[in-house]
Design a protein around this motif. Structure first.
Motif, PDB file in Angstrom:
ATOM      1  N   GLY A 136       0.823  -1.211   0.000  1.00 24.64           N
ATOM      2  CA  GLY A 136       0.000   0.000   0.000  1.00 24.64           C
ATOM      3  C   GLY A 136       0.853   1.256   0.000  1.00 24.64           C
ATOM      4  N   ALA A 137       1.930   1.246   0.811  1.00 25.51           N
ATOM      5  CA  ALA A 137       2.833   2.397   0.865  1.00 25.51           C
ATOM      6  C   ALA A 137       3.549   2.595  -0.464  1.00 25.51           C
ATOM      7  N   ALA A 138       4.021   1.492  -1.059  1.00 20.45           N
ATOM      8  CA  ALA A 138       4.719   1.587  -2.340  1.00 20.45           C
ATOM      9  C   ALA A 138       3.785   2.099  -3.435  1.00 20.45           C
ATOM     10  N   THR A 139       2.520   1.725  -3.361  1.00 20.80           N
ATOM     11  CA  THR A 139       1.546   2.202  -4.355  1.00 20.80           C
ATOM     12  C   THR A 139       1.385   3.716  -4.270  1.00 20.80           C
ATOM     13  N   ARG A 140       1.280   4.236  -3.042  1.00 22.63           N
ATOM     14  CA  ARG A 140       1.178   5.689  -2.904  1.00 22.63           C
ATOM     15  C   ARG A 140       2.441   6.364  -3.418  1.00 22.63           C
ATOM     16  N   GLY A 141       3.611   5.823  -3.064  1.00 19.53           N
ATOM     17  CA  GLY A 141       4.854   6.411  -3.546  1.00 19.53           C
ATOM     18  C   GLY A 141       4.936   6.388  -5.059  1.00 19.53           C
ATOM     19  N   PHE A 142       4.533   5.262  -5.651  1.00 16.02           N
ATOM     20  CA  PHE A 142       4.578   5.138  -7.111  1.00 16.02           C
ATOM     21  C   PHE A 142       3.614   6.105  -7.769  1.00 16.02           C
ATOM     22  N   LEU A 143       2.402   6.253  -7.189  1.00 15.99           N
ATOM     23  CA  LEU A 143       1.410   7.162  -7.757  1.00 15.99           C
ATOM     24  C   LEU A 143       1.885   8.612  -7.670  1.00 15.99           C
ATOM     25  N   VAL A 144       2.392   9.001  -6.507  1.00 18.78           N
ATOM     26  CA  VAL A 144       2.907  10.364  -6.343  1.00 18.78           C
ATOM     27  C   VAL A 144       4.066  10.599  -7.303  1.00 18.78           C
ATOM     28  N   GLY A 145       4.948   9.607  -7.450  1.00 20.48           N
ATOM     29  CA  GLY A 145       6.079   9.744  -8.358  1.00 20.48           C
ATOM     30  C   GLY A 145       5.641   9.917  -9.806  1.00 20.48           C
ATOM     31  N   ALA A 146       4.628   9.145 -10.224  1.00 18.97           N
ATOM     32  CA  ALA A 146       4.154   9.236 -11.604  1.00 18.97           C
ATOM     33  C   ALA A 146       3.531  10.603 -11.878  1.00 18.97           C
ATOM     34  N   VAL A 147       2.694  11.072 -10.949  1.00 17.54           N
ATOM     35  CA  VAL A 147       2.061  12.381 -11.143  1.00 17.54           C
ATOM     36  C   VAL A 147       3.107  13.492 -11.085  1.00 17.54           C
ATOM     37  N   THR A 148       4.079  13.346 -10.181  1.00 20.02           N
ATOM     38  CA  THR A 148       5.145  14.346 -10.075  1.00 20.02           C
ATOM     39  C   THR A 148       5.975  14.404 -11.348  1.00 20.02           C
ATOM     40  N   ALA A 149       6.336  13.241 -11.881  1.00 18.47           N
ATOM     41  CA  ALA A 149       7.133  13.206 -13.107  1.00 18.47           C
ATOM     42  C   ALA A 149       6.380  13.846 -14.270  1.00 18.47           C
ATOM     43  N   ALA A 150       5.085  13.556 -14.359  1.00 18.39           N
ATOM     44  CA  ALA A 150       4.286  14.142 -15.434  1.00 18.39           C
ATOM     45  C   ALA A 150       4.185  15.658 -15.277  1.00 18.39           C
TER      46      ALA A 150
END
Length: 285
Positions: A136-150
């Motif tokens: 669950g934590a990795a999913t939030r990190g991955f989601l934040v990272g994807a939106v941040t990169a975009a």
């Protein structure tokens, strides 16, 4: 059944350490694991402006301030324009901090509110609990990272320097390794801490220094000794350097060493999280 037998049965129901050999779900309780994972994801998605949008805005502000203040005078870093060097580092920093925050706050709030028992009573083993919290934590990190990169890519396109991708597999691997590692560290912190001040201390005195002193804003290769050597003992340095290389194609640390260190530490912290949950330390008192 005697009173002692009833007490033992209650202990087995509450303690994940007893889970193996007493359940009827097979080796893995897939439904229970999936339910815990979905619970963790829904928990942060219910306040998405706080858990996803706010970190993205903070990262974008870092990027704007640094590029507008220093972008015109800073030379290229390792042959890479400064804004293109900075954006992946800031993105990885968002992945790390949000992975840590998610699992740490989830467990800490459950302990304070007394609702941790709702997670411990279902037939989930210690390994399944650890995997659920970390995933669950990795999913939030991955989601934040994807939106941040975009978001950073959009800003850089306006700035005149496109954010290119040199190796998508490196980007995905280091994002996953960072999410698992810091998701596990966050879970360990949440189990250990008795109050929010202690979690804040871990964030302020461990997580923040590790991320800021890892080459996010500068090249470690340009540091004088002994600071250059000291930086090589910072595990976040390898995560940020490897992740950045997925965009720029340039890495300071050897690729094999970076993968070995990140994979090993992710496993070590995840296993330590499993052992803490299995022991019942501070969650079954």
């Amino acid at each position: 059944m005697t009173l002692t037998d009833e007490n033992t049965a209650d202990q087995r129901a509450l303690n994940p350490a007893y889970a193996f050999g007493t359940r009827r779900f097979g080796a893995v309780n897939w439904l229970g694991l999936w339910t815990l994972y979905v619970k963790e994801v829904r928990r942060f998605m219910k306040v998405v402006f706080q858990t996803v949008i706010a970190p993205v805005i903070s990262t974008l502000l870092f990027l704007i301030v640094f590029t507008q203040a220093f972008g015109g005078v800073r030379p290229d870093v390792n042959g890479v324009p400064f804004v293109e060097f900075l954006a992946p580092g800031l993105t990885m920093m968002a992945v790390l901090t949000n992975s840590f925050t998610n699992s740490g706050s989830s467990i800490m709030i459950s302990k304070v509110q007394g609702s941790i028992v709702d997670v411990l009573m279902p037939p989930l083993s210690a390994a399944e609990l650890a995997i659920g919290f970390i995933a669950g934590a990795a999913t939030r990190g991955f989601l934040v990272g994807a939106v941040t990169a975009a978001t950073c890519a959009g800003y850089m396109a306006v700035y005149g320097t496109p954010l290119e991708i040199a190796n998508i597999w490196a980007i995905l691997y280091y994002a996953a390794a960072a999410g698992v590692m810091f998701g596990a560290i966050g879970a360990i912190g949440g189990i250990w801490a008795d109050k929010f001040d202690q979690m804040a201390a871990v964030t302020n005195f461990v997580i923040t220094p590790l991320t800021f002193l890892s080459g996010t804003f500068y090249s470690v290769a340009n540091l004088p000794e002994p600071f250059r050597t000291i930086s090589h003992y910072n595990p976040v340095y390898y995560l940020i350097d490897g992740f950045r290389s997925g965009f720029t194609g340039v890495a300071e640390a050897p690729f094999a060493l970076s993968i070995a260190i990140s994979a090993t530490l992710a496993f070590v912290f995840a296993f330590a999280c499993y052992l803490l949950i299995r022991s019942g330390y501070k969650i079954m008192d």
